[in-house]
Write a protein that holds these residues in place. Structure first.
Motif, mmCIF file in Angstrom:
data_model
loop_
_atom_site.group_PDB
_atom_site.id
_atom_site.type_symbol
_atom_site.label_atom_id
_atom_site.label_comp_id
_atom_site.label_asym_id
_atom_site.label_seq_id
_atom_site.Cartn_x
_atom_site.Cartn_y
_atom_site.Cartn_z
ATOM 1 N N GLY A 157 24.647 35.476 124.771
ATOM 2 C CA GLY A 157 26.041 35.427 124.378
ATOM 3 C C GLY A 157 26.274 34.287 123.410
ATOM 4 O O GLY A 157 25.327 33.636 122.939
ATOM 5 N N ILE A 158 27.546 34.010 123.127
ATOM 6 C CA ILE A 158 27.873 32.902 122.225
ATOM 7 C C ILE A 158 28.102 31.636 123.043
ATOM 8 O O ILE A 158 28.497 31.686 124.203
ATOM 9 N N SER A 159 27.829 30.495 122.409
ATOM 10 C CA SER A 159 27.823 29.216 123.136
ATOM 11 C C SER A 159 29.188 28.881 123.745
ATOM 12 O O SER A 159 29.260 28.209 124.782
ATOM 13 N N THR A 160 30.277 29.331 123.110
ATOM 14 C CA THR A 160 31.602 28.997 123.645
ATOM 15 C C THR A 160 31.880 29.698 124.970
ATOM 16 O O THR A 160 32.765 29.284 125.719
ATOM 17 N N ASN A 161 31.133 30.759 125.289
ATOM 18 C CA ASN A 161 31.358 31.511 126.527
ATOM 19 C C ASN A 161 30.320 31.193 127.604
ATOM 20 O O ASN A 161 30.188 31.946 128.571
ATOM 21 N N ILE A 162 29.605 30.094 127.458
ATOM 22 C CA ILE A 162 28.591 29.746 128.453
ATOM 23 C C ILE A 162 29.248 29.435 129.793
ATOM 24 O O ILE A 162 30.298 28.793 129.867
ATOM 25 N N ASP A 163 28.646 29.939 130.865
ATOM 26 C CA ASP A 163 29.144 29.706 132.217
ATOM 27 C C ASP A 163 28.344 28.544 132.805
ATOM 28 O O ASP A 163 27.194 28.703 133.240
ATOM 29 N N ARG A 164 28.924 27.358 132.804
ATOM 30 C CA ARG A 164 28.202 26.136 133.205
ATOM 31 C C ARG A 164 27.759 26.193 134.672
ATOM 32 O O ARG A 164 26.635 25.803 135.006
ATOM 33 N N LYS A 165 28.625 26.660 135.538
ATOM 34 C CA LYS A 165 28.313 26.678 136.963
ATOM 35 C C LYS A 165 27.113 27.572 137.249
ATOM 36 O O LYS A 165 26.169 27.182 137.951
ATOM 37 N N ARG A 166 27.136 28.782 136.706
ATOM 38 C CA ARG A 166 26.038 29.714 136.957
ATOM 39 C C ARG A 166 24.746 29.242 136.282
ATOM 40 O O ARG A 166 23.643 29.470 136.803
ATOM 41 N N THR A 167 24.884 28.595 135.120
ATOM 42 C CA THR A 167 23.701 28.069 134.424
ATOM 43 C C THR A 167 23.014 26.995 135.275
ATOM 44 O O THR A 167 21.787 26.984 135.428
ATOM 45 N N ILE A 168 23.801 26.090 135.847
ATOM 46 C CA ILE A 168 23.248 25.022 136.707
ATOM 47 C C ILE A 168 22.592 25.622 137.953
ATOM 48 O O ILE A 168 21.503 25.199 138.386
ATOM 49 N N LEU A 169 23.252 26.630 138.546
ATOM 50 C CA LEU A 169 22.682 27.272 139.732
ATOM 51 C C LEU A 169 21.343 27.938 139.417
ATOM 52 O O LEU A 169 20.402 27.885 140.222
#
Length: 383
Positions: A157-169
């Motif tokens: 996806g595009i960087s502005t729509n990154i899901d930080r919580k799910r990425t960390i998990l």
């Protein structure tokens, strides 16, 4: 050297005391305005605001902060020149005027507080309990708005729509699988992105026929009352509903469709034939607004001083409007030359839950008229 520690017990809310007091005052203003809505709705400074965003509203139940002196009722201490002696007369209480209507008068008046409020905030208070009655789904609902809802998670996806919580998990789970259950470096495989779908909101079509008597019998007071009602009606509809059309019809002996500006600014003279505006309303519905596709509402304001020979025709046309409308409302403004043989008396013959009539004797009756006509649950009105 031993360290010294101080535990602060300071109440930090004291640093926000001014802000807290202002918010408390604003809340008291809102409460006072809500209690005085019947008077506020018909205030000339609002109706004639000409697009201003902030208006001043007089509130008679709220006073400005000031010192009050209770002269002659309690003991007081004061400070003087020091040269008085026992028995000296320092002053006398003024007697109240016993002859009302003569001279300038000595009775104290009632002070009131002028609060500044935005038109939008005031509208929110006024429209809180209002809604279109008997609103029904129609064959051709129109699109009111588009909305974007995030409904899925993907690896690209595009960087502005990154899901930080799910990425960390994902990073933690990857490290745990490698025997290191902790958060560390994020790799490209850990990245997760939100994706959205476009959702559409549909509203039932609705059209409002605003009908106003502009004949010679409608004086400045009567026209002001009618325009006050339609001013708030128009703002209410455009605030709460995105898909509502308003048709402005003015009449004396003849009726015509006008622009919104003409409806609120131009007057007329001559006699009154109310059947002309009902006939025009029926023709407008037949040409442009199919009842199968539109929720239709008709509201008429007049002083009720109609040609006697025209009354039966008005009654017949109102019954025809009731066959195609969700609601027909009639507001009669009772001016100084009020006669008992007005249209409202004739309309008492109508027995139909979709017909509502109100009488307006003063400016404070405009708000109750709004609540009567725009009661979203008319079946509960009598409860």
């Amino acid at each position: 050297m031993s360290g010294e520690y101080t535990v602060s017990r300071e109440d930090w809310s004291l640093h926000r005391k001014g802000e807290i007091d202002r918010e408390r005052h604003r809340e008291k203003v809102r409460e006072a305005i809500k209690k005085n809505l019947a008077d506020v709705v018909s205030e000339e400074s609002i109706i004639l605001s000409d697009g201003r965003k902030i208006v001043k509203v007089p509130i008679r139940s709220l006073e400005e902060y000031h010192f009050r002196f209770d002269t002659g009722k309690r003991k007081h201490i004061g400070q003087g020149q020091g040269d008085t002696k026992e028995g000296d007369v320092l002053g006398r209480e003024q007697k109240k005027s016993t002859a009302p209507g003569k001279g300038a008068g000595e009775e104290p008046g009632m002070d009131y507080y002028e609060a500044e409020i935005t038109i939008d905030e005031l509208a929110q208070l006024i429209f809180e309990d209002l809604g279109l009655p008997n609103l029904q789904p129609k064959k051709k609902p129109e699109l009111a708005s588009e909305a974007f809802e995030f409904k899925d998670i993907r690896k690209k996806g595009i960087s502005t729509n990154i899901d930080r919580k799910r990425t960390i998990l994902e990073a933690i789970k990857r490290n745990a699988r490698q025997g290191q259950p902790r958060f560390g470096k994020i790799t490209r495989e850990d990245l997760r992105y939100k994706t959205w779908d476009i959702t559409y909101k549909y509203e039932s079509n609705a059209v409002i026929l605003a009908m106003m008597d502009t004949s010679g019998s409608m004086g400045p007071y009567e026209k002001y009352i009618a325009r006050s009602f339609f001013f708030w009606m128009t703002r209410f509809l455009r605030t709460k509903y995105q898909n509502v059309q308003i048709v402005f019809l003015a009449h004396h002996v003849e009726a015509k469709e006008t622009t919104e500006e003409e409806f609120f600014t131009k007057g007329a003279s001559g006699g009154t034939r109310c059947s002309s505006v009902y006939q025009l309303a029926l023709e407008t519905i037949a040409k442009r607004y199919n009842p199968e596709d539109y929720n239709i509402y008709a509201f008429h304001f007049s002083d009720g001083d109609n040609l006697t020979s025209d009354n039966e025709k008005c009654l017949k046309l109102i019954n025809e409007l009731l066959q195609v409308c969700n609601l027909v409302g009639y507001g009669e403004i009772e001016g100084p030359y009020y006669f008992t043989s007005t249209l409202r008396v004739v309309y008492r013959k109508i027995v139909n839950p979709k017909f509502t009539s109100v009488g307006i004797k003063s400016k404070s009756d405009v708000y109750p008229a709004l609540k009567t006509f725009f009661n979203p649950h008319p079946e509960n009105a009598a409860k």
